[in-house]
Design a protein around this motif. Structure first.
Motif, PDB file in Angstrom:
ATOM      1  N   HIS A 204       0.830  -1.209   0.000  1.00 45.91           N
ATOM      2  CA  HIS A 204       0.000   0.000   0.000  1.00 45.91           C
ATOM      3  C   HIS A 204       0.868   1.264   0.000  1.00 45.91           C
ATOM      4  O   HIS A 204       0.517   2.259  -0.630  1.00 45.91           O
ATOM      5  CB  HIS A 204      -0.979   0.000   1.169  1.00 45.91           C
ATOM      6  CG  HIS A 204      -2.181  -0.871   0.895  1.00 45.91           C
ATOM      7  ND1 HIS A 204      -3.196  -0.461   0.064  1.00 45.91           N
ATOM      8  CD2 HIS A 204      -2.498  -2.118   1.289  1.00 45.91           C
ATOM      9  CE1 HIS A 204      -4.094  -1.424  -0.032  1.00 45.91           C
ATOM     10  NE2 HIS A 204      -3.704  -2.442   0.706  1.00 45.91           N
ATOM     11  N   GLN A 205       2.001   1.197   0.699  1.00 47.64           N
ATOM     12  CA  GLN A 205       2.928   2.338   0.657  1.00 47.64           C
ATOM     13  C   GLN A 205       3.464   2.526  -0.761  1.00 47.64           C
ATOM     14  O   GLN A 205       3.595   3.647  -1.245  1.00 47.64           O
ATOM     15  CB  GLN A 205       4.107   2.110   1.607  1.00 47.64           C
ATOM     16  CG  GLN A 205       3.765   2.411   3.061  1.00 47.64           C
ATOM     17  CD  GLN A 205       4.811   1.835   4.015  1.00 47.64           C
ATOM     18  OE1 GLN A 205       5.875   1.395   3.595  1.00 47.64           O
ATOM     19  NE2 GLN A 205       4.497   1.836   5.297  1.00 47.64           N
ATOM     20  N   CYS A 206       3.784   1.400  -1.388  1.00 49.09           N
ATOM     21  CA  CYS A 206       4.310   1.467  -2.760  1.00 49.09           C
ATOM     22  C   CYS A 206       3.260   2.046  -3.712  1.00 49.09           C
ATOM     23  O   CYS A 206       3.594   2.817  -4.605  1.00 49.09           O
ATOM     24  CB  CYS A 206       4.734   0.083  -3.243  1.00 49.09           C
ATOM     25  SG  CYS A 206       6.238  -0.514  -2.451  1.00 49.09           S
ATOM     26  N   ILE A 207       1.993   1.665  -3.517  1.00 51.49           N
ATOM     27  CA  ILE A 207       0.932   2.202  -4.378  1.00 51.49           C
ATOM     28  C   ILE A 207       0.858   3.718  -4.224  1.00 51.49           C
ATOM     29  O   ILE A 207       0.702   4.454  -5.203  1.00 51.49           O
ATOM     30  CB  ILE A 207      -0.432   1.543  -4.052  1.00 51.49           C
ATOM     31  CG1 ILE A 207      -0.397   0.067  -4.427  1.00 51.49           C
ATOM     32  CG2 ILE A 207      -1.573   2.247  -4.783  1.00 51.49           C
ATOM     33  CD1 ILE A 207      -1.611  -0.725  -3.991  1.00 51.49           C
ATOM     34  N   ARG A 208       1.018   4.181  -2.982  1.00 52.47           N
ATOM     35  CA  ARG A 208       0.989   5.635  -2.740  1.00 52.47           C
ATOM     36  C   ARG A 208       2.116   6.356  -3.482  1.00 52.47           C
ATOM     37  O   ARG A 208       1.989   7.519  -3.821  1.00 52.47           O
ATOM     38  CB  ARG A 208       1.104   5.924  -1.237  1.00 52.47           C
ATOM     39  CG  ARG A 208      -0.224   5.837  -0.514  1.00 52.47           C
ATOM     40  CD  ARG A 208      -0.152   6.557   0.827  1.00 52.47           C
ATOM     41  NE  ARG A 208       0.593   5.796   1.817  1.00 52.47           N
ATOM     42  CZ  ARG A 208       0.071   4.837   2.569  1.00 52.47           C
ATOM     43  NH1 ARG A 208      -1.199   4.523   2.436  1.00 52.47           N
ATOM     44  NH2 ARG A 208       0.793   4.195   3.444  1.00 52.47           N
ATOM     45  N   SER A 209       3.225   5.648  -3.711  1.00 53.38           N
ATOM     46  CA  SER A 209       4.360   6.313  -4.358  1.00 53.38           C
ATOM     47  C   SER A 209       4.290   6.261  -5.891  1.00 53.38           C
ATOM     48  O   SER A 209       5.143   6.813  -6.571  1.00 53.38           O
ATOM     49  CB  SER A 209       5.679   5.691  -3.866  1.00 53.38           C
ATOM     50  OG  SER A 209       5.794   4.391  -4.389  1.00 53.38           O
TER      51      SER A 209
END
Lengths: 83, 187
Positions: free
Chosen positions: B126-131
């Motif tokens: 989910h952090q990666c999706i935000r980036s």
């Protein structure tokens, strides 16, 4: 017959969103037989596809709820809906 | 039923606020944006209550308005960014000119099934999706988190299916690299 790694990568990503034509599917399999890197990349992409689920426990923060409540009350005073 | 029941928009907030918020948050991963969308949805619903047919549940009707607002926002972003007009292909970061991998993908976990059920992995993902770049993130989330159909996404966001598949592929490659990198840092 053989696709490049770039094409196979696109093709596999497509296969997660739609059904591939049999011929494309066979090309994918054929490429995988010879290419460990594409097999790995596809496994990872599938995993990403599997892991994602919507968060069920999330709730609207109280502070935001109050702001929205005020906006709604304000709108209610201004207008009455057409029923 | 709607004719003999007084309408109270505050009730919508109480009964459906969390549900709507969850949808918006899972799409944009942004608390402020999600709450703004809940507000816009409920205000829009209040203004257009006369359009509510009463043949679906209020929640379904409110959700329809929310989805419309989300898709509207994404369509505007795609227009503003003109993501497909650039000559630079983001895939060149991953592939040589001869279309072979620049960096060969390697296994970064023992068992894919174990890694997939790991909660930390979901968190990192989910952090990666935000980036991700905004448009990739919007389209990817609509498809993979909201489970929206390809047809709806393409029609509502005004993109071709080819462009849709290109965006999904770019997003997946970027997420793979991001996951690999952060997973190694965590473990």
């Amino acid at each position: 017959m053989n696709y490049s790694c770039r094409q196979v990568s696109q093709l596999f990503s497509d296969s997660l969103d739609k059904k591939l034509k049999t011929f494309d599917y066979l090309r994918l399999r054929f490429h995988w037989m010879m290419c460990r890197a594409c097999r790995q990349s596809s496994t990872d992409m599938r995993m990403i596809h599997t892991v994602l689920k919507p968060a069920k426990e999330l709730i609207l923060p109280e502070r935001k709820r109050l702001i929205i409540l005020k906006a709604l009350q304000h709108a209610k005073e201004d207008t009455k809906p057409t029923v | 039923m709607k004719n003999n029941m007084p309408t109270q928009p505050e009730n919508w907030l109480n009964e459906h606020g969390d549900f709507l918020y969850r949808y918006a948050f899972s799409q944009f991963q942004d608390a402020d944006q999600a709450a703004d969308l809940v507000q816009e949805t409920l205000l829009g619903a209040w203004r257009n209550y006369h359009n509510f047919q009463g043949d679906s549940s209020e929640r379904t009707w409110l959700m329809g308005i929310m989805k419309h607002k989300v898709l509207d926002l994404i369509r505007k972003r795609i227009k503003e960014r003109s993501v497909f007009s650039t000559n630079i292909d983001p895939l060149d970061a991953y592939f040589h000119q001869n279309n072979a991998w620049k960096e060969q993908p390697q296994a970064w976990y023992e068992q894919p099934e174990e890694a997939a059920s790991n909660e930390d992995l979901a968190k990192i993902l989910h952090q990666c999706i935000r980036s991700l770049p905004q448009v990739q993130r919007d389209v990817f989330s609509l498809k993979e988190i909201q489970d929206e159909s390809t047809q709806t996404i393409c029609q509502s966001c005004d993109i071709s299916t080819t462009n849709f598949h290109v965006l999904m592929h770019r997003a997946r490659l970027a997420l793979r690299v991001c996951l690999t990198k952060h997973w190694k840092e965590e473990t």
